[in-house]
Structures are given as C-alpha cells and as structure tokens.
Design a protein around this motif. Structure first.
Motif, PDB file in Angstrom:
ATOM      1  N   ARG A   5       0.789  -1.236   0.000  1.00 44.80           N
ATOM      2  CA  ARG A   5       0.000   0.000   0.000  1.00 44.80           C
ATOM      3  C   ARG A   5       0.820   1.284   0.000  1.00 44.80           C
ATOM      4  O   ARG A   5       0.349   2.318  -0.477  1.00 44.80           O
ATOM      5  CB  ARG A   5      -0.965   0.021   1.184  1.00 44.80           C
ATOM      6  N   GLU A   6       2.018   1.279   0.553  1.00 43.83           N
ATOM      7  CA  GLU A   6       2.777   2.528   0.710  1.00 43.83           C
ATOM      8  C   GLU A   6       3.459   2.937  -0.583  1.00 43.83           C
ATOM      9  O   GLU A   6       3.885   2.088  -1.377  1.00 43.83           O
ATOM     10  CB  GLU A   6       3.819   2.390   1.811  1.00 43.83           C
ATOM     11  N   ARG A   7       3.592   4.233  -0.765  1.00 42.77           N
ATOM     12  CA  ARG A   7       4.351   4.803  -1.875  1.00 42.77           C
ATOM     13  C   ARG A   7       5.294   5.851  -1.290  1.00 42.77           C
ATOM     14  O   ARG A   7       5.108   6.318  -0.181  1.00 42.77           O
ATOM     15  CB  ARG A   7       3.421   5.430  -2.917  1.00 42.77           C
ATOM     16  N   GLY A   8       6.299   6.239  -2.064  1.00 42.42           N
ATOM     17  CA  GLY A   8       7.260   7.205  -1.562  1.00 42.42           C
ATOM     18  C   GLY A   8       8.282   6.551  -0.658  1.00 42.42           C
ATOM     19  O   GLY A   8       8.621   5.375  -0.819  1.00 42.42           O
ATOM     20  N   GLU A   9       8.787   7.318   0.316  1.00 37.14           N
ATOM     21  CA  GLU A   9       9.834   6.832   1.217  1.00 37.14           C
ATOM     22  C   GLU A   9       9.299   6.781   2.642  1.00 37.14           C
ATOM     23  O   GLU A   9       8.804   7.783   3.165  1.00 37.14           O
ATOM     24  CB  GLU A   9      11.066   7.735   1.145  1.00 37.14           C
ATOM     25  N   THR A  10       9.436   5.611   3.256  1.00 33.51           N
ATOM     26  CA  THR A  10       8.940   5.403   4.611  1.00 33.51           C
ATOM     27  C   THR A  10      10.093   4.971   5.507  1.00 33.51           C
ATOM     28  O   THR A  10      10.834   4.043   5.161  1.00 33.51           O
ATOM     29  CB  THR A  10       7.840   4.319   4.640  1.00 33.51           C
ATOM     30  N   LEU A  11      10.231   5.640   6.635  1.00 34.38           N
ATOM     31  CA  LEU A  11      11.201   5.263   7.655  1.00 34.38           C
ATOM     32  C   LEU A  11      10.464   4.487   8.736  1.00 34.38           C
ATOM     33  O   LEU A  11       9.427   4.942   9.238  1.00 34.38           O
ATOM     34  CB  LEU A  11      11.851   6.508   8.252  1.00 34.38           C
ATOM     35  N   LEU A  12      10.979   3.313   9.083  1.00 32.03           N
ATOM     36  CA  LEU A  12      10.382   2.487  10.119  1.00 32.03           C
ATOM     37  C   LEU A  12      11.407   2.252  11.209  1.00 32.03           C
ATOM     38  O   LEU A  12      12.543   1.849  10.921  1.00 32.03           O
ATOM     39  CB  LEU A  12       9.922   1.148   9.538  1.00 32.03           C
ATOM     40  N   ILE A  13      11.023   2.498  12.458  1.00 33.85           N
ATOM     41  CA  ILE A  13      11.950   2.346  13.587  1.00 33.85           C
ATOM     42  C   ILE A  13      11.370   1.297  14.520  1.00 33.85           C
ATOM     43  O   ILE A  13      10.252   1.443  15.032  1.00 33.85           O
ATOM     44  CB  ILE A  13      12.160   3.683  14.311  1.00 33.85           C
TER      45      ILE A  13
END
Length: 199
Positions: A142-150
């Motif tokens: 589902r996500e687009r672009g840039e995602t940071l996950l911590i």
C-alpha cells in the motif's frame, strides 16, 4: 510507481560493559548515551544521502521514539512519527529481562539459531510470525514514496521474512542496534538493497 522502506533498529539500551538482557515488549527502556549517538549518526547519514521521508512509523516503545527524535533532529522537514503496533517488539515470555546465558540455558543455542536464521520463535515466546509477515506484506503493497520504520531486532526480521527472496544470502536476519536496512518495492517486486548497515 516505487516505494522505499528504510528499516532502523533503535540505538543501544545498555551501556558499554553492562551485560545485555533479552528486552522485549514488556520492558520499556530509554536509549543510553551510546544509543543516542547511534541515532544521531543515523540522522546525519540520512541527511547526507538526501533522504526525505513521507512517513515515519515507530514501535510504541521509548527506545523507538527516542531513536526517531534523534533522527528527525537531522531532518527538519521530516513528519512526526506515527506509533505503529505491528512494529512493537515481541514478548520473550519467561526469558524477558533475562541475561543471555540464562536464555541459552533454558531454550538451547539451536532454538536461538532458528530464531535468528528463520524467524522461528523459541518455546514460550509470544509472537505470531504469520501475522507479522502479513503486516509487512500489506505495508509493502500500500505505501508509496519513502517510509522510515523504527523498530526492534525481534520485529525487524519479519520485514525480510514477508517475502522469502528478501532474506536470500543472509546468514542472519538480525539488525544490530543503530543499524538499518533498505527494501525497495516496484511493480517488478521487492528487493533488498541493504541490511544491517551502520553509518
């Protein structure tokens, strides 16, 4: 259209020389000084690379939120972190807050090896691998672009296990504290661009 996922393990929660313990969902530790330095180094490295994140998703624990805050200090345009349940650390059951020799004595080295190589939890640990894999697959879809996950080491491995090809060639699924991985999603599929890298 593509999407990029930068997956970070929080910084140190034990000071140098302090014996590490199995810390999971029931133990909410802050970062120690070296952990804050690791998080700041991640932020500086991401800024040097020119990475801009559309979303920041963080496990609902202080060590994750502390790490997110330090990274964001280097990325002034970054969005506020969103607490995200599926990134929460696992529950180590009877091994929670136990020193590693105690854990090895209880479950055996082979069980810990299976956890690090294949994401198979040792007896007594509270984790649903199928649900974790499904959550990562849904995110990738589902996500687009840039995602940071911590997140934590226990949770991050399922980013790879969501798609078997992502773990190919790795001897371990672990992320060290203050390390990151990068996964790219394109119409052609998922690809691991980095894993367990430190600035």
């Amino acid at each position: 259209m593509s999407a990029t996922f930068v997956i970070v393990r929080h910084g140190d929660t034990f000071a140098p020389g302090e014996p590490p313990r199995r810390i999971g969902a029931r133990t909410d530790l802050p970062l120690v000084e070296s952990g804050r330095a690791q998080a700041a180094a991640l932020g500086a490295a991401f800024a040097r690379r020119g990475w801009r994140f559309d979303r920041i998703l963080a496990a609902p624990l202080r060590r994750a939120s502390d790490t997110a805050a330090a990274i964001r200090a280097a990325l002034p345009d970054a969005p506020a972190p969103e607490p995200t349940a599926f990134l929460a650390e696992i529950d180590h059951g009877p091994d929670e807050d136990r020193a590693e020799p105690e854990v090895v004595a209880r479950v055996g080295a082979a069980a810990l090896g299976a956890w690090d190589a294949r994401g198979e939890p040792p007896p007594g640990w509270q984790v649903d691998p199928a649900a974790r894999r499904a959550a990562w697959r849904a995110l990738y879809a589902r996500e687009r672009g840039e995602t940071l996950l911590i997140t934590s080491n226990g949770a991050a491995r399922f980013a790879l296990l969501a798609e078997p090809a992502l773990a190919q060639g790795l001897a371990t699924l672990k992320l060290r504290t203050g390390a990151f991985g990068v996964i790219r999603a394109t119409p052609a599929g998922l690809a691991r661009l980095a894993w367990d890298e430190r600035p």
